[in-house]
Write a protein that holds these residues in place. Structure first.
Motif, PDB file in Angstrom:
ATOM      1  N   ALA A   3       0.814  -1.222   0.000  1.00 46.81           N
ATOM      2  CA  ALA A   3       0.000   0.000   0.000  1.00 46.81           C
ATOM      3  C   ALA A   3       0.841   1.263   0.000  1.00 46.81           C
ATOM      4  O   ALA A   3       0.362   2.335  -0.379  1.00 46.81           O
ATOM      5  N   SER A   4       2.098   1.153   0.441  1.00 49.85           N
ATOM      6  CA  SER A   4       2.942   2.338   0.569  1.00 49.85           C
ATOM      7  C   SER A   4       3.897   2.496  -0.612  1.00 49.85           C
ATOM      8  O   SER A   4       4.772   3.353  -0.572  1.00 49.85           O
ATOM      9  N   GLU A   5       3.749   1.660  -1.640  1.00 44.77           N
ATOM     10  CA  GLU A   5       4.653   1.771  -2.794  1.00 44.77           C
ATOM     11  C   GLU A   5       3.899   2.239  -4.034  1.00 44.77           C
ATOM     12  O   GLU A   5       2.677   2.183  -4.098  1.00 44.77           O
TER      13      GLU A   5
ATOM     14  N   GLY B 290      -2.064   3.094  13.362  1.00 41.31           N
ATOM     15  CA  GLY B 290      -1.138   4.223  13.500  1.00 41.31           C
ATOM     16  C   GLY B 290       0.273   3.827  13.088  1.00 41.31           C
ATOM     17  O   GLY B 290       0.533   2.661  12.770  1.00 41.31           O
ATOM     18  N   HIS B 291       1.182   4.804  13.105  1.00 42.38           N
ATOM     19  CA  HIS B 291       2.560   4.537  12.692  1.00 42.38           C
ATOM     20  C   HIS B 291       3.454   4.457  13.919  1.00 42.38           C
ATOM     21  O   HIS B 291       3.133   5.007  14.975  1.00 42.38           O
ATOM     22  N   LEU B 292       4.605   3.808  13.750  1.00 43.51           N
ATOM     23  CA  LEU B 292       5.594   3.701  14.831  1.00 43.51           C
ATOM     24  C   LEU B 292       5.913   5.054  15.453  1.00 43.51           C
ATOM     25  O   LEU B 292       6.123   5.163  16.659  1.00 43.51           O
TER      26      LEU B 292
ATOM     27  N   TYR C 276      -2.471   7.743   9.639  1.00 37.40           N
ATOM     28  CA  TYR C 276      -2.356   6.291   9.796  1.00 37.40           C
ATOM     29  C   TYR C 276      -1.519   5.680   8.691  1.00 37.40           C
ATOM     30  O   TYR C 276      -1.258   6.318   7.657  1.00 37.40           O
ATOM     31  N   SER C 277      -1.136   4.411   8.944  1.00 37.25           N
ATOM     32  CA  SER C 277      -0.454   3.613   7.914  1.00 37.25           C
ATOM     33  C   SER C 277      -1.294   2.425   7.487  1.00 37.25           C
ATOM     34  O   SER C 277      -0.993   1.776   6.490  1.00 37.25           O
ATOM     35  N   ALA C 278      -2.292   2.078   8.308  1.00 38.41           N
ATOM     36  CA  ALA C 278      -3.027   0.847   7.996  1.00 38.41           C
ATOM     37  C   ALA C 278      -4.497   0.934   8.416  1.00 38.41           C
ATOM     38  O   ALA C 278      -5.095  -0.074   8.784  1.00 38.41           O
TER      39      ALA C 278
ATOM     40  N   ALA D  12       1.070  10.611   5.149  1.00 44.32           N
ATOM     41  CA  ALA D  12       1.988   9.923   4.238  1.00 44.32           C
ATOM     42  C   ALA D  12       1.255   8.970   3.296  1.00 44.32           C
ATOM     43  O   ALA D  12       1.516   8.948   2.095  1.00 44.32           O
ATOM     44  N   HIS D  13       0.319   8.198   3.852  1.00 46.23           N
ATOM     45  CA  HIS D  13      -0.334   7.198   3.005  1.00 46.23           C
ATOM     46  C   HIS D  13      -1.298   7.807   2.006  1.00 46.23           C
ATOM     47  O   HIS D  13      -1.398   7.355   0.870  1.00 46.23           O
ATOM     48  N   PHE D  14      -2.021   8.846   2.419  1.00 41.01           N
ATOM     49  CA  PHE D  14      -3.114   9.314   1.564  1.00 41.01           C
ATOM     50  C   PHE D  14      -2.853  10.686   0.936  1.00 41.01           C
ATOM     51  O   PHE D  14      -3.784  11.326   0.425  1.00 41.01           O
TER      52      PHE D  14
ATOM     53  N   HIS E 106       6.404   9.401  -1.818  1.00 42.22           N
ATOM     54  CA  HIS E 106       6.521   8.281  -2.756  1.00 42.22           C
ATOM     55  C   HIS E 106       5.370   7.291  -2.703  1.00 42.22           C
ATOM     56  O   HIS E 106       5.426   6.269  -3.366  1.00 42.22           O
ATOM     57  N   LYS E 107       4.371   7.550  -1.877  1.00 40.43           N
ATOM     58  CA  LYS E 107       3.286   6.553  -1.770  1.00 40.43           C
ATOM     59  C   LYS E 107       2.197   6.923  -2.787  1.00 40.43           C
ATOM     60  O   LYS E 107       2.480   6.938  -3.980  1.00 40.43           O
ATOM     61  N   SER E 108       0.972   7.198  -2.314  1.00 43.54           N
ATOM     62  CA  SER E 108      -0.085   7.523  -3.288  1.00 43.54           C
ATOM     63  C   SER E 108       0.243   8.796  -4.077  1.00 43.54           C
ATOM     64  O   SER E 108      -0.312   9.015  -5.146  1.00 43.54           O
TER      65      SER E 108
ATOM     66  N   ILE F  28      -3.035  -8.940   6.418  1.00 43.09           N
ATOM     67  CA  ILE F  28      -2.298  -8.601   5.196  1.00 43.09           C
ATOM     68  C   ILE F  28      -2.839  -7.256   4.744  1.00 43.09           C
ATOM     69  O   ILE F  28      -4.049  -7.074   4.610  1.00 43.09           O
ATOM     70  N   ARG F  29      -1.918  -6.311   4.558  1.00 45.27           N
ATOM     71  CA  ARG F  29      -2.328  -4.988   4.069  1.00 45.27           C
ATOM     72  C   ARG F  29      -2.054  -4.928   2.570  1.00 45.27           C
ATOM     73  O   ARG F  29      -0.950  -5.257   2.136  1.00 45.27           O
ATOM     74  N   ILE F  30      -3.061  -4.536   1.808  1.00 46.35           N
ATOM     75  CA  ILE F  30      -2.833  -4.384   0.376  1.00 46.35           C
ATOM     76  C   ILE F  30      -3.301  -2.993  -0.046  1.00 46.35           C
ATOM     77  O   ILE F  30      -4.162  -2.396   0.600  1.00 46.35           O
TER      78      ILE F  30
HETATM   79  N1  DSN Z   1       6.885   1.926   5.738  1.00 48.76           N
HETATM   80  C1  DSN Z   1       5.682   2.700   5.576  1.00 48.76           C
HETATM   81  C2  DSN Z   1       4.512   1.839   5.294  1.00 48.76           C
HETATM   82  O1  DSN Z   1       4.709   0.828   4.652  1.00 48.76           O
HETATM   83  O2  DSN Z   1       3.404   2.161   5.680  1.00 48.76           O
HETATM   84  C3  DSN Z   1       5.423   3.564   6.733  1.00 48.76           C
HETATM   85  O3  DSN Z   1       6.621   3.921   7.337  1.00 48.76           O
END
Ligand code: DSN
Length: 484
Positions: free
Chosen positions: A49-51, A171-173, A221-223, A249-251, A278-280, A408-410
């Motif tokens: 999801a983050s690529e 949430g994220h680390l 969030y990340s997930a 970051a994700h959205f 670099h994500k969405s 599994i996160r997709i």
């Molecule tokens: N590594 C990123 C992700 O996959 O959500 C967040 O740090």
């Protein structure tokens, strides 16, 4: 064929062939790894999801001599001479970012999302704690404080409160997870999601904020597969005197593409917003901070206070990617990401998969694979054997912890960039379900069921990998790049 052989090389093909030849003359194994990475990415169903896949223009803007320049400081105020071209690059990237997101201020130097979050923490601490402390002590610089006053200030700086979403809720680390630097810099408390619906419970966040009175309320969030109402989060922050920080970051691509607007666009609501690029958002690997004007002077000190020297070549690539995201077709792309994620979720649920929150309204889907009788670790490995690249992820209140997990996160951004649509997403959902339904835990060396070892018939894996490859053949990746 003769006609094809004599057709001219595309500019991208010529650029990469020449570049790789130059690299290979020094260290051929690196040139080989770069070629091999393109082949791997072309052949696999990328669902992380983050690529994403950045454009050739964005990638090419990174590979050059801007990398050779030190430029600590900010535009026009550097600690090194000779930064006029870096000033140009950084100004263009920041201007594009401000226009794209409607932000008062943009800081494009962070090297990653974690770096962007550190800059945000530093800026809020500096504005909210250091500034008043200096005023009280009637000095202009930290170095002018007595040792006793400095130690008092250090204690305050090191012991602030942060309220963020828990890791297992999505949430994220860096949102206060204890083993992370954020959990050590701050006294932290987490909010989760509703046990029944899996949705964010704003009343519970408000209650936690009233009780804990954080300096920083972190949203993002990340997930978590749903939208967040940032207007409500800002109301909560204001009620307890906290700064609202949103990690988008994700959205970010969905914000830039105007899919998340009004209450769901963080920029008008939060005092400070961080992101990766670099994500969405489909840019180069990197980070960014957007903020309201009163935080800008602190954010701009991110380097050298928190960050090493800016990566000028990466800032150039950010400028190119932001220019692309300002084109009208980016909005259509962002909408397609969400349509595709919804189609993935629906295709999985129709086949019996358990999806956290029963769907999605962003770019990601979180599958609870416990209903298949496997861990996230089993599922991730079995899917990889079948040509499907995903990552395991905790689900809310996960009994298997953050290493083995039950999820599994997709995500849909990368396949959407490649051109796949909702019909293909249904086929992808079918392939994922086929693998998960056929995967079984296998015994470990002690004979007990292992959370890592699994059994999947080779024929199932190879059939799915072949079908995935046939699906992808209709959607070539980097079609203008031919490495020969
Ligand atoms: N590594 C990123 C992700 O996959 O959500 C967040 O740090």
């Amino acid at each position: 064929m003769a006609a094809a052989a004599s057709s001219p090389l595309s500019p991208e093909s010529a650029a990469y062939r020449n570049a790789l030849e130059t690299v290979a003359a020094v260290e051929p194994r690196i040139a080989d790894a770069i070629r091999s990475e393109l082949a791997d990415q072309r052949e696999s169903l990328k669902l992380i999801a983050s690529e994403n896949y950045a454009s050739p223009a964005t990638l090419l803007a990174m590979g050059n001599w801007l990398s050779d320049k030190y430029a600590e400081g900010v535009i026009g105020r550097r600690f090194y001479a000779g930064c006029r071209n870096v000033d140009t690059v950084e100004s263009i990237a920041a201007e594009h970012a401000k226009e794209l997101f409607g932000a008062e201020h943009a800081y494009v130097q962070p090297h990653s999302g974690i770096d962007a979050n550190l800059v945000a923490f530093w800026a809020v601490l500096a504005q909210r704690v250091e500034g008043p402390a200096l005023e009280k002590a009637q000095v202009r610089h930290l170095n002018n404080l007595s040792e006793a006053d400095w130690f008092t200030l250090r204690r305050e700086l090191g012991n602030q409160r942060m309220l963020g979403m828990s890791l297992d809720a999505g949430g994220h680390l860096t949102h206060g997870f204890r083993p992370n630097i954020s959990g050590k810099m701050f006294d932290q408390r987490s909010y989760g999601t509703d046990r029944e619906t899996g949705l964010l419970d704003y009343d519970a966040v408000r209650e936690a904020a009233r009780e804990f009175r954080p300096l920083i309320l972190v949203a993002g969030y990340s997930a978590y597969p749903r939208k967040v109402n940032f207007r409500i989060m800002r109301e909560i922050a204001d009620e307890v005197g906290a700064t609202l920080m949103v990690d988008m970051a994700h959205f970010a691509g969905l914000v830039a593409g105007k899919v998340f607007t009004g209450d769901f666009d963080p920029v008008p609501h939060a005092q400070i917003v961080t992101t990766t690029t670099h994500k969405s958002l489909r840019g180069p690997r990197g980070g960014m901070v957007l903020c309201q004007q009163d935080l800008a002077e602190y954010v701009d000190k991110g380097c050298p206070m928190v960050l090493g020297g800016p990566l000028s070549h990466a800032m150039a690539a950010k400028a190119v990617a932001f220019a692309e995201a300002r084109q009208p077709d980016f909005q259509a792309y962002a909408q397609r990401i969400v349509d595709n994620a919804k189609a993935l979720a629906e295709g999985l649920m129709r086949r019996g998969a358990k999806v956290v929150t029963d769907g999605t309204d962003n770019h990601l889907v979180l599958i609870d694979v416990s209903s298949y009788g496997v861990t996230g670790r089993h599922a991730e490995s079995a899917l990889l054997d079948s040509g499907i690249v995903t990552n395991r992820n905790s689900v809310p209140r996960d009994p298997n912890g953050a290493w083995y997990t039950s999820g599994i996160r997709i995500g849909a951004p990368a396949l959407t960039t490649r051109g796949l649509g909702t019909a293909e997403m249904d086929e992808v959902a079918r392939l994922i379900h086929t693998v998960l339904a056929e995967t079984k835990p296998a015994p470990g060396p002690d004979g007990k069921p292992s959370k890592a070892r699994y059994a999947l018939e080779d024929k199932v894996a190879s059939d799915v990998a072949r079908q995935a490859s046939e699906l992808l053949a209709n959607f070539p990746l980097y079609p203008t790049v031919d490495l020969g």
